[in-house]
Design a protein around this motif. Structure first.
Motif, PDB file in Angstrom:
ATOM      1  N   LEU A 113       4.592 -10.566 -36.965  1.00 38.70           N
ATOM      2  CA  LEU A 113       4.061  -9.757 -38.063  1.00 38.70           C
ATOM      3  C   LEU A 113       2.761  -9.075 -37.679  1.00 38.70           C
ATOM      4  N   TRP A 114       1.994  -9.665 -36.768  1.00 46.67           N
ATOM      5  CA  TRP A 114       0.705  -9.108 -36.387  1.00 46.67           C
ATOM      6  C   TRP A 114       0.775  -8.222 -35.159  1.00 46.67           C
ATOM      7  N   GLN A 115       1.948  -8.044 -34.583  1.00 45.55           N
ATOM      8  CA  GLN A 115       2.138  -7.110 -33.481  1.00 45.55           C
ATOM      9  C   GLN A 115       2.332  -5.709 -34.059  1.00 45.55           C
ATOM     10  N   TRP A 116       2.038  -4.682 -33.289  1.00 45.69           N
ATOM     11  CA  TRP A 116       2.127  -3.304 -33.807  1.00 45.69           C
ATOM     12  C   TRP A 116       3.535  -2.977 -34.276  1.00 45.69           C
ATOM     13  N   ASP A 117       4.565  -3.416 -33.535  1.00 46.77           N
ATOM     14  CA  ASP A 117       5.927  -3.063 -33.906  1.00 46.77           C
ATOM     15  C   ASP A 117       6.455  -3.910 -35.052  1.00 46.77           C
ATOM     16  N   GLY A 118       5.762  -4.965 -35.408  1.00 44.93           N
ATOM     17  CA  GLY A 118       6.124  -5.740 -36.584  1.00 44.93           C
ATOM     18  C   GLY A 118       5.429  -5.229 -37.836  1.00 44.93           C
ATOM     19  N   ALA A 119       4.180  -4.839 -37.678  1.00 49.47           N
ATOM     20  CA  ALA A 119       3.384  -4.414 -38.829  1.00 49.47           C
ATOM     21  C   ALA A 119       3.577  -2.947 -39.194  1.00 49.47           C
ATOM     22  N   MET A 120       3.824  -2.092 -38.220  1.00 47.44           N
ATOM     23  CA  MET A 120       3.873  -0.654 -38.480  1.00 47.44           C
ATOM     24  C   MET A 120       4.956  -0.255 -39.494  1.00 47.44           C
ATOM     25  N   PRO A 121       6.208  -0.730 -39.387  1.00 51.59           N
ATOM     26  CA  PRO A 121       7.189  -0.348 -40.406  1.00 51.59           C
ATOM     27  C   PRO A 121       6.816  -0.831 -41.806  1.00 51.59           C
ATOM     28  N   ILE A 122       6.174  -1.980 -41.895  1.00 51.92           N
ATOM     29  CA  ILE A 122       5.740  -2.492 -43.196  1.00 51.92           C
ATOM     30  C   ILE A 122       4.660  -1.590 -43.772  1.00 51.92           C
ATOM     31  N   ILE A 123       3.703  -1.220 -42.958  1.00 52.28           N
ATOM     32  CA  ILE A 123       2.626  -0.326 -43.407  1.00 52.28           C
ATOM     33  C   ILE A 123       3.199   1.031 -43.805  1.00 52.28           C
ATOM     34  N   MET A 124       4.136   1.547 -43.013  1.00 56.89           N
ATOM     35  CA  MET A 124       4.725   2.852 -43.312  1.00 56.89           C
ATOM     36  C   MET A 124       5.471   2.815 -44.652  1.00 56.89           C
ATOM     37  N   SER A 125       6.228   1.743 -44.908  1.00 54.81           N
ATOM     38  CA  SER A 125       6.933   1.620 -46.184  1.00 54.81           C
ATOM     39  C   SER A 125       5.958   1.502 -47.346  1.00 54.81           C
ATOM     40  N   LEU A 126       4.891   0.735 -47.153  1.00 55.47           N
ATOM     41  CA  LEU A 126       3.908   0.593 -48.224  1.00 55.47           C
ATOM     42  C   LEU A 126       3.216   1.919 -48.533  1.00 55.47           C
ATOM     43  N   VAL A 127       2.973   2.732 -47.511  1.00 56.05           N
ATOM     44  CA  VAL A 127       2.378   4.053 -47.739  1.00 56.05           C
ATOM     45  C   VAL A 127       3.321   4.922 -48.565  1.00 56.05           C
ATOM     46  N   VAL A 128       4.608   4.892 -48.241  1.00 54.45           N
ATOM     47  CA  VAL A 128       5.577   5.687 -49.003  1.00 54.45           C
ATOM     48  C   VAL A 128       5.660   5.180 -50.443  1.00 54.45           C
ATOM     49  N   LEU A 129       5.685   3.862 -50.630  1.00 55.17           N
ATOM     50  CA  LEU A 129       5.719   3.320 -51.995  1.00 55.17           C
ATOM     51  C   LEU A 129       4.459   3.694 -52.772  1.00 55.17           C
ATOM     52  N   LEU A 130       3.326   3.718 -52.104  1.00 54.42           N
ATOM     53  CA  LEU A 130       2.088   4.153 -52.752  1.00 54.42           C
ATOM     54  C   LEU A 130       2.168   5.629 -53.131  1.00 54.42           C
ATOM     55  N   MET A 131       2.747   6.448 -52.260  1.00 53.33           N
ATOM     56  CA  MET A 131       2.912   7.872 -52.569  1.00 53.33           C
ATOM     57  C   MET A 131       3.818   8.061 -53.787  1.00 53.33           C
ATOM     58  N   VAL A 132       4.876   7.270 -53.867  1.00 48.85           N
ATOM     59  CA  VAL A 132       5.790   7.352 -55.018  1.00 48.85           C
ATOM     60  C   VAL A 132       5.062   6.904 -56.286  1.00 48.85           C
ATOM     61  N   ALA A 133       4.283   5.835 -56.196  1.00 50.29           N
ATOM     62  CA  ALA A 133       3.545   5.351 -57.363  1.00 50.29           C
ATOM     63  C   ALA A 133       2.542   6.386 -57.858  1.00 50.29           C
ATOM     64  N   VAL A 134       1.844   7.039 -56.940  1.00 46.61           N
ATOM     65  CA  VAL A 134       0.887   8.077 -57.333  1.00 46.61           C
ATOM     66  C   VAL A 134       1.615   9.230 -58.004  1.00 46.61           C
ATOM     67  N   GLU A 135       2.745   9.623 -57.451  1.00 43.38           N
ATOM     68  CA  GLU A 135       3.524  10.716 -58.046  1.00 43.38           C
ATOM     69  C   GLU A 135       4.032  10.333 -59.435  1.00 43.38           C
ATOM     70  N   LEU A 136       4.458   9.087 -59.611  1.00 43.05           N
ATOM     71  CA  LEU A 136       4.906   8.634 -60.929  1.00 43.05           C
ATOM     72  C   LEU A 136       3.761   8.614 -61.927  1.00 43.05           C
ATOM     73  N   CYS A 137       2.578   8.236 -61.474  1.00 35.01           N
ATOM     74  CA  CYS A 137       1.414   8.242 -62.371  1.00 35.01           C
ATOM     75  C   CYS A 137       1.045   9.660 -62.788  1.00 35.01           C
ATOM     76  N   LYS A 138       1.166  10.601 -61.858  1.00 34.71           N
ATOM     77  CA  LYS A 138       0.804  11.989 -62.152  1.00 34.71           C
ATOM     78  C   LYS A 138       1.858  12.690 -63.005  1.00 34.71           C
ATOM     79  N   GLN A 139       3.135  12.475 -62.689  1.00 35.92           N
ATOM     80  CA  GLN A 139       4.210  13.242 -63.322  1.00 35.92           C
ATOM     81  C   GLN A 139       4.997  12.464 -64.371  1.00 35.92           C
ATOM     82  N   GLY A 140       5.036  11.154 -64.279  1.00 34.78           N
ATOM     83  CA  GLY A 140       5.859  10.349 -65.170  1.00 34.78           C
ATOM     84  C   GLY A 140       7.286  10.237 -64.648  1.00 34.78           C
ATOM     85  N   LEU A 141       8.124   9.502 -65.375  1.00 31.84           N
ATOM     86  CA  LEU A 141       9.501   9.267 -64.937  1.00 31.84           C
ATOM     87  C   LEU A 141      10.369  10.518 -64.998  1.00 31.84           C
ATOM     88  N   HIS A 142      10.052  11.415 -65.888  1.00 29.60           N
ATOM     89  CA  HIS A 142      10.892  12.600 -66.078  1.00 29.60           C
ATOM     90  C   HIS A 142      10.190  13.855 -65.568  1.00 29.60           C
TER      91      HIS A 142
END
Length: 106
Positions: free
Chosen positions: A17-46
Motif C-alpha cells: 500500500l505504501w509503494q508508488w504502484d500500490g498507492a497511486m491508483p488509490i489516490i487517482m480514484s480518490l481525486v476523481v471521486l472528489l471531482m465528482v463530489a465537487v461537481e455534485l455540490c455545485k450542480q446537484g443531482l439533476h
C-alpha cells in the motif's frame, strides 16, 4: 547470516500500500471521486447535460491511467500474492465505485 524479514523480500521493503504502484491508483480514484463530489455540490443531482470539459477529460485520464499501473502492481508482486491482495482489493473497489457512480449520474 540471519534470514531476511518478509517485508524486505520485494523492492522497497514496505507494505504494498505504501509503494508508488500500490498507492497511486488509490489516490487517482480518490481525486476523481472528489471531482465528482465537487461537481455534485455545485450542480446537484439533476445537472444539465453538457459537453465534456476539462474536468471530465482529467477524470477519464486518471481512471484509465490506473489500468497499466495496476497491471504493473500485480506483475511485480505476483510471488507475494497474500501481501498484494488487500491493496489490489482497495484499488479495484474504488475503481468500480467511481465507474458505477459515473454511469448512475449520466
Amino acid at each position: 547470516m540471519p534470514a531476511k524479514p518478509p517485508s524486505s523480500t520485494h523492492p522497497g521493503g514496505d507494505a504494498p500500500l505504501w509503494q508508488w504502484d500500490g498507492a497511486m491508483p488509490i489516490i487517482m480514484s480518490l481525486v476523481v471521486l472528489l471531482m465528482v463530489a465537487v461537481e455534485l455540490c455545485k450542480q446537484g443531482l439533476h445537472a444539465p447535460h453538457h459537453d465534456e470539459g476539462t474536468a471530465d477529460h482529467i477524470a477519464i485520464m486518471l481512471m484509465f491511467g490506473q489500468v497499466p499501473i495496476m497491471f504493473w502492481f500485480v506483475l511485480s508482486r505476483r510471488h507475494h500474492v497474500s501481501r498484494m491482495l488487500p491493496t489490489l482489493a482497495i484499488q479495484l473497489m474504488l475503481w468500480s465505485i467511481t465507474f458505477a457512480l459515473a454511469v448512475s449520474l449520466t
